[in-house]
Design a protein around this motif. Structure first.
Motif, PDB file in Angstrom:
ATOM      1  N   THR A  53       1.028  -1.370   0.001  1.00  0.00           N
ATOM      2  CA  THR A  53      -0.074   0.031   0.019  1.00  0.00           C
ATOM      3  C   THR A  53       0.817   1.347   0.032  1.00  0.00           C
ATOM      4  N   ASP A  54       0.427   2.448  -0.532  1.00  0.00           N
ATOM      5  CA  ASP A  54       0.854   3.554  -0.521  1.00  0.00           C
ATOM      6  C   ASP A  54      -0.180   4.391   0.435  1.00  0.00           C
ATOM      7  N   VAL A  55       0.044   5.006   1.435  1.00  0.00           N
ATOM      8  CA  VAL A  55      -0.999   5.584   2.269  1.00  0.00           C
ATOM      9  C   VAL A  55      -0.545   7.244   2.311  1.00  0.00           C
ATOM     10  N   TYR A  56      -1.561   7.982   1.597  1.00  0.00           N
ATOM     11  CA  TYR A  56      -1.278   9.482   1.468  1.00  0.00           C
ATOM     12  C   TYR A  56      -2.071  10.198   2.682  1.00  0.00           C
ATOM     13  N   VAL A  57      -1.403  11.289   3.149  1.00  0.00           N
ATOM     14  CA  VAL A  57      -2.056  12.088   4.182  1.00  0.00           C
ATOM     15  C   VAL A  57      -1.485  13.458   3.961  1.00  0.00           C
ATOM     16  N   VAL A  58      -2.615  14.266   3.878  1.00  0.00           N
ATOM     17  CA  VAL A  58      -2.227  15.681   3.834  1.00  0.00           C
ATOM     18  C   VAL A  58      -1.943  16.217   5.170  1.00  0.00           C
ATOM     19  N   SER A  59      -0.726  16.356   5.282  1.00  0.00           N
ATOM     20  CA  SER A  59      -0.488  16.932   6.314  1.00  0.00           C
ATOM     21  C   SER A  59       1.292  16.910   6.438  1.00  0.00           C
ATOM     22  N   SER A  60       2.014  17.829   7.022  1.00  0.00           N
ATOM     23  CA  SER A  60       3.597  17.632   7.482  1.00  0.00           C
ATOM     24  C   SER A  60       3.793  17.462   8.710  1.00  0.00           C
ATOM     25  N   GLU A  61       2.794  17.108   9.684  1.00  0.00           N
ATOM     26  CA  GLU A  61       3.011  16.722  11.084  1.00  0.00           C
ATOM     27  C   GLU A  61       3.098  15.192  11.203  1.00  0.00           C
ATOM     28  N   THR A  62       3.916  14.762  11.682  1.00  0.00           N
ATOM     29  CA  THR A  62       4.138  13.139  11.949  1.00  0.00           C
ATOM     30  C   THR A  62       3.014  12.721  12.940  1.00  0.00           C
ATOM     31  N   ALA A  63       2.626  13.505  13.928  1.00  0.00           N
ATOM     32  CA  ALA A  63       1.578  13.127  14.633  1.00  0.00           C
ATOM     33  C   ALA A  63       0.356  12.769  13.754  1.00  0.00           C
ATOM     34  N   VAL A  64      -0.050  13.449  12.781  1.00  0.00           N
ATOM     35  CA  VAL A  64      -0.953  13.111  12.100  1.00  0.00           C
ATOM     36  C   VAL A  64      -0.880  12.017  11.338  1.00  0.00           C
ATOM     37  N   LEU A  65       0.295  11.981  10.708  1.00  0.00           N
ATOM     38  CA  LEU A  65       0.517  10.753   9.703  1.00  0.00           C
ATOM     39  C   LEU A  65       0.340   9.396  10.816  1.00  0.00           C
ATOM     40  N   SER A  66       0.990   9.520  11.997  1.00  0.00           N
ATOM     41  CA  SER A  66       1.121   8.537  12.880  1.00  0.00           C
ATOM     42  C   SER A  66      -0.491   8.067  13.233  1.00  0.00           C
ATOM     43  N   ALA A  67      -1.419   9.216  13.630  1.00  0.00           N
ATOM     44  CA  ALA A  67      -2.739   8.947  13.831  1.00  0.00           C
ATOM     45  C   ALA A  67      -3.498   8.156  12.843  1.00  0.00           C
ATOM     46  N   VAL A  68      -3.369   8.407  11.730  1.00  0.00           N
ATOM     47  CA  VAL A  68      -3.737   7.881  10.395  1.00  0.00           C
ATOM     48  C   VAL A  68      -3.200   6.429  10.261  1.00  0.00           C
ATOM     49  N   TRP A  69      -1.725   6.058  10.487  1.00  0.00           N
ATOM     50  CA  TRP A  69      -1.160   4.859  10.494  1.00  0.00           C
ATOM     51  C   TRP A  69      -1.953   3.935  11.504  1.00  0.00           C
ATOM     52  N   ASP A  70      -2.188   4.413  12.841  1.00  0.00           N
ATOM     53  CA  ASP A  70      -2.722   3.842  13.780  1.00  0.00           C
ATOM     54  C   ASP A  70      -4.164   3.121  13.428  1.00  0.00           C
ATOM     55  N   ILE A  71      -4.916   3.810  12.522  1.00  0.00           N
ATOM     56  CA  ILE A  71      -6.206   3.349  12.066  1.00  0.00           C
ATOM     57  C   ILE A  71      -5.918   2.183  10.928  1.00  0.00           C
ATOM     58  N   VAL A  72      -4.906   2.367  10.102  1.00  0.00           N
ATOM     59  CA  VAL A  72      -4.580   1.400   9.215  1.00  0.00           C
ATOM     60  C   VAL A  72      -4.340   0.084   9.814  1.00  0.00           C
ATOM     61  N   GLU A  73      -3.352   0.415  10.896  1.00  0.00           N
ATOM     62  CA  GLU A  73      -2.869  -0.845  11.754  1.00  0.00           C
ATOM     63  C   GLU A  73      -4.062  -1.619  12.530  1.00  0.00           C
ATOM     64  N   ALA A  74      -5.213  -0.829  13.040  1.00  0.00           N
ATOM     65  CA  ALA A  74      -6.274  -1.295  13.678  1.00  0.00           C
ATOM     66  C   ALA A  74      -7.038  -2.012  12.642  1.00  0.00           C
ATOM     67  N   SER A  75      -7.074  -1.818  11.420  1.00  0.00           N
ATOM     68  CA  SER A  75      -8.114  -2.305  10.382  1.00  0.00           C
ATOM     69  C   SER A  75      -7.627  -3.661  10.264  1.00  0.00           C
ATOM     70  N   GLY A  76      -6.668  -4.235  10.500  1.00  0.00           N
ATOM     71  CA  GLY A  76      -6.208  -5.679   9.978  1.00  0.00           C
ATOM     72  C   GLY A  76      -5.422  -5.523   8.752  1.00  0.00           C
TER      73      GLY A  76
END
Length: 137
Positions: free
Chosen positions: A77-100
């Motif tokens: 996968t490639d996960v694109y997030v409109v942000s330059s803040e690593t905290a925002v990218l990490s929050a999105v990645w947490d959702i990806v990880e929790a999805s299975g």
């Protein structure tokens, strides 16, 4: 068959593999970017990257089912997030990880970008998946 490879000589990734290898002769699906729109084309989660990530993953699941695959067969996968803040990218990645989705774990790249295709869109995920020959594989 999917072989997921974590390279011992590289820094160990937290929840993904460095590479996924698929045997020749396997059917692959290359999915267009999944976006945070509902079935009527309305943006879901305006201003909320976490809510948009949830919708993107729900839509990605629909895309996978339509081609006879599922999250367990995603190899990249490639996960694109409109942000330059690593905290925002990490929050999105947490959702990806929790999805299975990262159960494999699959190979993934997480990117902070300036903008995406739809007005107000904050998250998009592209994916490549194996399409199993037989159900339940």
């Amino acid at each position: 068959m999917i072989q997921r490879v974590t390279v011992p000589s590289l820094f160990p990734p937290p929840v993904y593999s460095h590479a996924s290898v698929v045997e020749a002769g396997t059917k692959l699906a290359f999915l267009a970017g999944s976006v945070p729109l509902d079935a009527d084309g309305n943006l879901v989660g305006a201003g909320d990257p976490v809510r948009q990530a949830e919708q993107v993953l729900a839509n990605l699941g629909e895309q996978l089912r339509a081609v006879g695959s599922d999250f367990a067969h995603v190899v990249s996968t490639d996960v694109y997030v409109v942000s330059s803040e690593t905290a925002v990218l990490s929050a999105v990645w947490d959702i990806v990880e929790a999805s299975g989705l990262s159960t494999g774990p699959h190979s993934s790249t997480l990117l902070g970008v300036a903008c995406l295709g739809y007005t107000g869109q904050l998250v998009e995920i592209t994916a490549t998946a194996v399409v199993p020959e037989h159900a339940g594989e």
